[in-house]
Design an enzyme around this catalytic site. Structure first.
Site, PDB file in Angstrom:
ATOM      1  CD  GLU A 160      -2.661   1.112   2.678  1.00 17.86           C
ATOM      2  OE1 GLU A 160      -2.403   0.264   3.544  1.00 17.86           O
ATOM      3  OE2 GLU A 160      -3.595   1.932   2.781  1.00 17.86           O
ATOM      4  CB  CYS A 196      -4.686  -1.896   4.433  1.00 21.86           C
ATOM      5  SG  CYS A 196      -3.774  -2.169   5.969  1.00 21.86           S
ATOM      6  CE  LYS A 209      -7.226   1.405   3.246  1.00 23.98           C
ATOM      7  NZ  LYS A 209      -6.000   1.816   3.978  1.00 23.98           N
TER       8      LYS A 209
END
Lengths: 592, 592
Positions: free
Chosen positions: A43, A152, A116
């Site tokens: 990330e 994540c 994300k």
């Protein structure tokens, strides 16, 4: 179809685009050489994590986009998944519209960008300060083998269509790129979560975490590869860079998925409508010209993976956290005040393991209250470690302070004012050496002291970095004992491990004059700080008398101003001091 | 129908529920006596703002709910609008499900609760760390007079149905409760925004802000009442508690709205569909048993409102910020190191205006490099203010340090190490006096120093609170000159205002040896820190040579570690150091 993966568990550097690009370039070149099909980077690999308010600089985003472009130009005949920051535009100087993205690159082009969905904004995270969330889940199709993408937090939330069992036919594996900060035993939480997910979704889960430290946060690496039934196939090293190569064979799996898909028809109306809703949020991307390489090697078999025991895991985190803070801030050497006590002993050991003994200097600064034993213990420790050891008596300076202050202090009794003067003389001497020789001062205070304020601001709290800031005193002992065990002898002299802790700032002083025994103190602190329990709950659950609990809580609440001026330290618990715990200083609340 | 309002622009105290409840109770009792119809309290009045991580304590939320319940029990025959924290449940100890609510109380009951829709998560704000946003806009009906409710950020966003002109018939006035932090001239932004809104929506806007300081933030009060055509009817005091009473007559307005409503029919299809969507998010609440009181007084007429000029506004913010920090943290007195320079002079003046001269003590700590002029200036200043003035020469202590360090420093040349020792001796002496007598140390550094790191950590940066932390040096001079003007004589001795700034830590030292002239420096800093411009942009826009700009930027970037350990100070600009600017210390970024 066999696919060869390369997971790049790298130690990246916030804002150092040259460093990050070179690391990434090297891995891509390796991948091109060794027939890798898919290479994966963490990330925000382009910027390092967390870039914090650097994100508000337009040029910072520009530079990160340049890195991405340069990376793309390298990725011929290779699928590359990598994190970067994207933006639409700046409409206000104080609030850029930014996105935490993953790019899927192939044939030198960005084939897909994923935004994300779940932005963490708790604990040490401030992602909603910077980013706008996405709402589309990608499915990338490589000649019929399909994978989903997560970043994540996405893999911890339950809002992805990828995680719905009724949709499990859609993807064969999930790639998740991460910047997941360490706390003790976090790998257990990860394994539990991803094991479940891989089973539930019948997906291989490919979890890549970054490694390395950034200010108070350590990324522990420990990347994980699961098969589609909850078994761990591979694990990356803990607290070290690691390149994880493996081959997965999706032939059989594909058949399995078809079977699965047929059983799906039995699903009820409600599920289908939910599915329809989720499909709406799914974006399919076909990478047309993907040519899988021919791999003669076998795909990896299941194997037993061993993780570090708690105490070694924590120790490794402290070593990595210290090394990265020192080196990434352009220091080579550190200087530590040795007192003959356990905290400075453990800090020195960690520093030596992080930087090598030649880069660690120690100074013993006795006062009239220092015992001969302290001197001997400090000297012995320095000898065991071969670190430079100097002695600077603070007695003369202390006397001069008392003399200078006598017109104001008159005959008032010796109290914490005089105690603190001594600690601050040491702080001043350490900083003078730091200024003169360019070495970073490591502060030695532990979490029990930081919690209760049993430390002198600008005195023993002085320093660029506080190695043990998140380590309770009882844990300090365990870490020290374990380090001796590993060494096979009393590397840290036994006497340091067994004598009663003292600040030696007045006659016959012991920590226990001011604080409860550390076993009791740490229990209270853990339940108050990390478990957020009330006075009554702690009293009951810990079976400790209310007066003691109240005294400790008061000490914690009234030391916020000290912690605000403390150096950063390494987060090893679920709730450390720093970005993790944002308490007001001005605070009229009295805990009941 | 005439309605009498009472806006309670109160100075509340984070976590001090007793303090907050008593203040609120007194106002409600007044309101009951003087025939008020509607009494209004600020955002999160129950807890104070911002409560930060105190919100994660279950007992803290419990106590705030108890306050609300007790307040409700007082509100017979009175409409009360007040902010508090609500929760559904705690599902995880580290992330409570909390809401930033406004309650509408009447007849001892909570008639409606409104959940803030727009949660600020930028600048000093972290509301998404704590709260979940709402999505319903309330309209409260009092016998046909209808009002909408907003909380702070809601009135700055554009997503409320209240703000849609096509819906303007729906409400007669909007009440907005706030905890809006001060920065220079913020009132201008507020007036601009609310003036537009009141015109656009044909609503009276009743804007209540809190007053008082909490750590680094000052709430400036300055509540505002607008008629339904953008004119200011009333303004609350700036930087002071104020109870704002007024009567509004909605009879005529009602007719006006009907007229307006008819013109609405011309609106096109698109607008109606948008309206339908918005109506879906509107919640109507009828307060059935509301009995308006009879008011014989006239409703308020428009009048010209005057605001403080910049320089006085800023000065008032500094005085309030200092007073509240000192008193709310249970100190009475402060101690300040006087150097004979402008920063310590201004800090002392502010402290005297905040706390009274009897509560301010000063210490002059000359070194071998201090000039006689500095001594005379410091002494004169102390005399002008009647503050206690002590002298502690640091020369002997300094000599003893040099002697103690000589085995290590040998014959290395005098450099910043020795300069800093002197500053840190002063820090130690100040802290010793603080420890002995229980007075808070005020640090005297300004924003130009904090930006460039032209300050000694644990030296002149030592202290509990840094009054001028967000005040550029050039502004320090302006504030000092203006204070003298107000005094009508050279309260701050003229020599202090006109001599060249110096740290007096080595022979013939001047700030300009290290820094560009302050006029140039502050220009660069402003454009780099507050405008977030790049090196090239600053060079061009400010017409300053690139080398100078680069040097300054480097100094800013490399002082993050110092700022991290600095005491809190008062935010007066749009971008202060502290919660407002979250830069990594470990940072490999080089600005281009």
């Amino acid at each position: 179809m066999k696919l060869k993966f390369k997971l790049a568990q790298l130690n990246l550097f916030v804002g150092n685009f040259k460093h990050n690009f070179n690391k990434i370039k090297n891995i891509i070149n390796q991948a091109l050489k060794d027939n890798t099909d898919i290479v994966v980077f963490p990330e925000l690999a382009a910027t390092g994590y967390p870039p914090e308010d650097l994100l508000f600089k337009k040029s910072f985003i520009d530079d990160n986009l340049k890195v991405l472009k340069n990376i793309a130009s390298l990725c011929k005949d290779l699928v590359c998944v990598i994190g970067f920051v994207n933006r639409i535009m700046y409409y206000l100087i104080y609030s850029a519209v930014l996105y935490n993205y993953a790019a899927v690159i192939h044939n030198k082009k960005i084939q897909y960008i994923y935004n994300k969905i779940n932005l963490p904004n708790y604990s040490v995270f401030d992602e909603k300060r910077y980013f706008k969330p996405g709402n589309k889940t990608p499915v990338i199709d490589l000649k019929g083998i399909r994978f989903g993408l997560c970043i994540c937090e996405d893999l911890w939330a339950d809002n992805s269509p990828l995680f719905n069992p009724s949709q499990s036919g859609k993807t064969d594996f999930i790639i998740t790129i991460n910047a997941s900060p360490y706390y003790t035993n976090k790998y257990k939480d990860r394994i539990k979560q991803f094991k479940e997910l891989s089973k539930k979704t019948k997906n291989h889960i490919i979890y890549l975490n970054m490694v390395g430290a950034q200010d108070e946060i350590v990324f522990d690496g420990n990347s994980l590869v699961f098969d589609n039934n909850g078994k761990i196939l591979k694990a990356g090293a803990q607290f070290k860079e690691d390149i994880i190569d493996f081959i997965l064979d999706f032939k059989e799996k594909d058949v399995q998925f078809s079977n699965n898909a047929s059983s799906q028809e039995a699903s009820n109306q409600e599920a289908s409508s939910k599915e329809a809703e989720q499909l709406k949020n799914t974006e399919y991307t076909l990478i047309n010209n993907f040519k899988p390489k021919k791999h003669t090697q076998k795909s990896i078999a299941l194997k037993e993976i061993k993780f570090l025991p708690d105490i070694e895991e924590i120790y490794s985190a402290l070593v990595l956290g210290t090394r990265d803070y020192v080196l990434k801030n352009n220091f080579k050497k550190v200087v530590i005040a040795l007192s003959g006590g356990i905290d400075s002993a453990l800090t020195t050991v960690i520093a030596v393991d992080a930087l090598g003994y030649k880069n660690v200097e120690t100074i013993f600064m006795p006062t009239r209250f220092s015992s001969t034993a302290s001197y001997k213990d400090a000297e012995k420790l320095a000898k065991n470690f071969k670190v430079k050891f100097s002695i600077l008596s603070i007695e003369k300076i202390f006397k001069t302070y008392l003399h200078t202050l006598s017109p104001i202090f008159k005959n008032m009794p010796f109290n914490k004012a005089e105690e603190n003067i001594q600690a601050r003389i040491r702080g001043n001497l350490l900083m003078a050496c730091s200024n003169k020789f360019g070495n970073l001062v490591l502060a030695t205070g532990n979490k029990s002291e930081m919690s209760t304020g049993y430390a002198t601001l600008y005195g023993d709290m002085a320093g660029g970095f506080a190695v043990l800031k998140d380590v309770y005193k009882t844990l300090v002992y365990k870490l020290a004992k374990n380090r001796n065990k590993k060494a096979g002898f009393d590397l840290i002299p036994k006497n340091i491990l067994f004598k009663a802790p003292t600040a030696e700032l007045k006659e016959n002083q012991k920590d226990s004059d001011t604080l409860p025994e550390y076993e009791i103190l740490d229990k209270i602190l853990y339940h108050y700080i990390e478990k957020l329990l009330s006075l009554n709950e702690i009293t009951k659950q810990c079976n400790i008398n209310k007066k003691t609990v109240k005294k400790v809580i008061n000490m914690v609440d009234h030391s916020e101003y000290k912690r605000r001026q403390a150096p950063p330290g390494i987060k090893i618990t679920r709730l450390s001091f720093g970005k993790d715990r944002r308490m007001p200083i001005t605070n009229g609340y009295v805990l009941k």
